[in-house]
Design a protein around this motif. Sequence first.
Motif, mmCIF file in Angstrom:
data_model
loop_
_atom_site.group_PDB
_atom_site.id
_atom_site.type_symbol
_atom_site.label_atom_id
_atom_site.label_comp_id
_atom_site.label_asym_id
_atom_site.label_seq_id
_atom_site.Cartn_x
_atom_site.Cartn_y
_atom_site.Cartn_z
ATOM 1 N N VAL A 1 37.765 46.480 30.843
ATOM 2 C CA VAL A 1 36.550 45.793 31.306
ATOM 3 C C VAL A 1 35.348 46.203 30.461
ATOM 4 C CG1 VAL A 1 34.965 45.528 33.248
ATOM 5 C CG2 VAL A 1 37.437 45.511 33.651
ATOM 6 N N HIS A 2 35.252 47.499 30.135
ATOM 7 C CA HIS A 2 34.145 47.958 29.286
ATOM 8 C C HIS A 2 34.207 47.289 27.912
ATOM 9 C CE1 HIS A 2 32.251 50.848 31.911
ATOM 10 N NE2 HIS A 2 33.421 51.441 32.165
ATOM 11 N N ALA A 3 35.399 47.160 27.378
ATOM 12 C CA ALA A 3 35.540 46.484 26.080
ATOM 13 C C ALA A 3 35.142 45.007 26.186
ATOM 14 C CB ALA A 3 36.970 46.619 25.578
ATOM 15 N N ARG B 1 48.370 46.799 40.796
ATOM 16 C CA ARG B 1 48.217 45.850 41.902
ATOM 17 C C ARG B 1 46.784 45.345 41.999
ATOM 18 N NH1 ARG B 1 51.640 48.310 47.043
ATOM 19 N NH2 ARG B 1 53.715 48.105 46.111
ATOM 20 N N ASP B 2 45.989 45.658 41.031
ATOM 21 C CA ASP B 2 44.596 45.213 41.031
ATOM 22 C C ASP B 2 44.530 43.805 40.433
ATOM 23 O OD1 ASP B 2 41.872 44.848 40.847
ATOM 24 O OD2 ASP B 2 41.470 46.895 40.185
ATOM 25 N N PRO B 3 44.167 42.803 41.235
ATOM 26 C CA PRO B 3 44.136 41.429 40.705
ATOM 27 C C PRO B 3 43.062 41.239 39.636
ATOM 28 C CG PRO B 3 43.152 41.496 42.884
ATOM 29 C CD PRO B 3 43.746 42.838 42.659
ATOM 30 N N ARG B 4 42.099 42.130 39.593
ATOM 31 C CA ARG B 4 41.030 41.964 38.615
ATOM 32 C C ARG B 4 41.532 42.123 37.186
ATOM 33 N NH1 ARG B 4 36.897 46.250 41.022
ATOM 34 N NH2 ARG B 4 38.880 47.394 41.069
ATOM 35 N N ALA B 5 42.629 42.860 36.987
ATOM 36 C CA ALA B 5 43.193 42.992 35.646
ATOM 37 C C ALA B 5 43.644 41.620 35.126
ATOM 38 C CB ALA B 5 44.364 43.969 35.661
ATOM 39 N N TYR B 6 44.263 40.829 35.999
ATOM 40 C CA TYR B 6 44.674 39.477 35.611
ATOM 41 C C TYR B 6 43.458 38.566 35.419
ATOM 42 C CZ TYR B 6 49.488 40.709 36.827
ATOM 43 O OH TYR B 6 50.737 41.294 36.877
ATOM 44 N N TYR B 7 42.479 38.703 36.309
ATOM 45 C CA TYR B 7 41.305 37.852 36.200
ATOM 46 C C TYR B 7 40.560 38.076 34.877
ATOM 47 C CZ TYR B 7 41.881 36.730 41.161
ATOM 48 O OH TYR B 7 42.371 36.288 42.362
ATOM 49 N N PHE B 8 40.362 39.355 34.536
ATOM 50 C CA PHE B 8 39.604 39.632 33.311
ATOM 51 C C PHE B 8 40.418 39.282 32.060
ATOM 52 C CE2 PHE B 8 36.690 42.061 36.002
ATOM 53 C CZ PHE B 8 35.477 41.734 35.416
ATOM 54 N N ARG B 9 41.713 39.500 32.119
ATOM 55 C CA ARG B 9 42.503 39.090 30.957
ATOM 56 C C ARG B 9 42.474 37.577 30.801
ATOM 57 N NH1 ARG B 9 48.867 40.443 29.846
ATOM 58 N NH2 ARG B 9 49.123 38.618 31.204
ATOM 59 N N GLY B 10 42.455 36.856 31.913
ATOM 60 C CA GLY B 10 42.327 35.405 31.847
ATOM 61 C C GLY B 10 40.968 34.988 31.296
ATOM 62 N N GLY C 1 39.257 41.076 48.241
ATOM 63 C CA GLY C 1 38.391 39.988 47.821
ATOM 64 C C GLY C 1 36.950 40.400 47.616
ATOM 65 N N TYR C 2 36.475 41.376 48.433
ATOM 66 C CA TYR C 2 35.071 41.806 48.296
ATOM 67 C C TYR C 2 34.825 42.422 46.926
ATOM 68 C CZ TYR C 2 30.863 44.602 48.991
ATOM 69 O OH TYR C 2 29.626 45.173 48.844
ATOM 70 N N TYR C 3 35.739 43.280 46.493
ATOM 71 C CA TYR C 3 35.564 43.925 45.194
ATOM 72 C C TYR C 3 35.729 42.920 44.051
ATOM 73 C CZ TYR C 3 36.134 48.037 48.120
ATOM 74 O OH TYR C 3 35.990 48.972 49.100
ATOM 75 N N VAL C 4 36.585 41.941 44.262
ATOM 76 C CA VAL C 4 36.784 40.916 43.230
ATOM 77 C C VAL C 4 35.505 40.114 43.038
ATOM 78 C CG1 VAL C 4 38.018 38.795 42.675
ATOM 79 C CG2 VAL C 4 39.266 40.763 43.577
ATOM 80 N N GLY C 5 34.878 39.709 44.138
ATOM 81 C CA GLY C 5 33.653 38.931 44.039
ATOM 82 C C GLY C 5 32.543 39.678 43.314
ATOM 83 N N ARG C 6 32.402 40.959 43.582
ATOM 84 C CA ARG C 6 31.367 41.742 42.897
ATOM 85 C C ARG C 6 31.689 41.904 41.411
ATOM 86 N NH1 ARG C 6 29.886 47.204 45.842
ATOM 87 N NH2 ARG C 6 28.479 47.171 44.044
ATOM 88 N N SER C 7 32.951 42.103 41.094
ATOM 89 C CA SER C 7 33.324 42.309 39.688
ATOM 90 C C SER C 7 33.142 41.049 38.854
ATOM 91 C CB SER C 7 34.777 42.789 39.598
ATOM 92 O OG SER C 7 34.945 44.010 40.297
ATOM 93 N N LEU C 8 33.342 39.881 39.487
ATOM 94 C CA LEU C 8 33.255 38.622 38.750
ATOM 95 C C LEU C 8 31.866 37.983 38.829
ATOM 96 C CD1 LEU C 8 36.647 36.977 39.796
ATOM 97 C CD2 LEU C 8 36.140 38.294 37.722
#
Length: 265
Positions: A42-44, A66-75, A104-111
Amino acid sequence: MSRRLLSLATLAAVLGSGTAMVNQEVFAQNQSVLAEVYGRGVHAYYAGNYSDAFDNLTSAIDGGTRDPRAYYFRGIVSHLQGRPEQAEADWKEGAELEAAYGGGYYVGRSLSRFQGSARLKLEQIRQLARLEAMTKAAKRSNARMNELNAGGRAPAANRAAPAPTAPANPKVDNPFADDVATGNPEVQNDDVLKDVVGNPFKDETPAPGPAAAAGAAGAAPAGDDPFGGSAPAGGDPFGGGGSDAGGDPFGGGAAGGDDPFGDPF
C-alpha cells in the motif's frame, strides 16, 4: 491391553489438541507477517511505485491473507496499469472474502482516496458479493429446516408451546336450592320484625277519657288568652294598663319632644 489402548488414545488427544494450538499460533504469526507485506504494498502504491506495490500485494495474496484489501489494492494497481479485466477479477475475489469474513468498515476507510468511475465499479462488485452471500446463507438455512421437518423434528423456534391447562371450577353450593326445589318463593310476613320488637310506647299512651273527648269537640274562641285570661284590645300584654298614643310604653308619660328616659342629671 485395554489400558494400553486407552493410554494411546489419551496421548493422541493430547497431541491433537497441542497440534491445533500450534496451528493457531502459526496461523496468527503468518497473518501478522502477511499484514506487514500488505502494508508495504500500500505504501508503494501511494508513492506511485506501482511495480513494487503489485509485487508486495501479490506476495500477501499468495501467502494466504484473509484481508480483502490486498485484492482491492492490487486490482487498483492493475486498473492504473491498464489491465481492467485483471482489476475486476481481483475486486471480485476481495469482495467474496469480505462477505465471508467481514471488515467492511476498515475497507471503506482504506479506499477513501480511490474515487471516480472505477470506485463505483468496485462498490457495485462489493454489493453484489454481499447479496450473493446472504442468498447462500438463506438457502442453507432453508435446507437445514427442511431436513429437520423431514425427520419429524420441528426446529425449536417453530415448536408450539403447550397450551396451559384451565383450572377446574370448584363446586359451589346453591344457597337458594331449597327455595327453588319447592317452587316459587313466597312472602310469609311483610313485617319481618313483628315477633322480634314490640311497641316501646305501648304502656305510656293513655286511653282517651271524657274530658279529652269534650276538649276535642269544642274549639277555643279567637283572641282568648291561651294561658287562661283574656286581654282587652290594645292593652298591656304583661298586665299593665293601656298607654296613650305617643306615651311611654314602659309606664311613664312623656310629652312630645321630652326625653322619654328623663333627665339623667
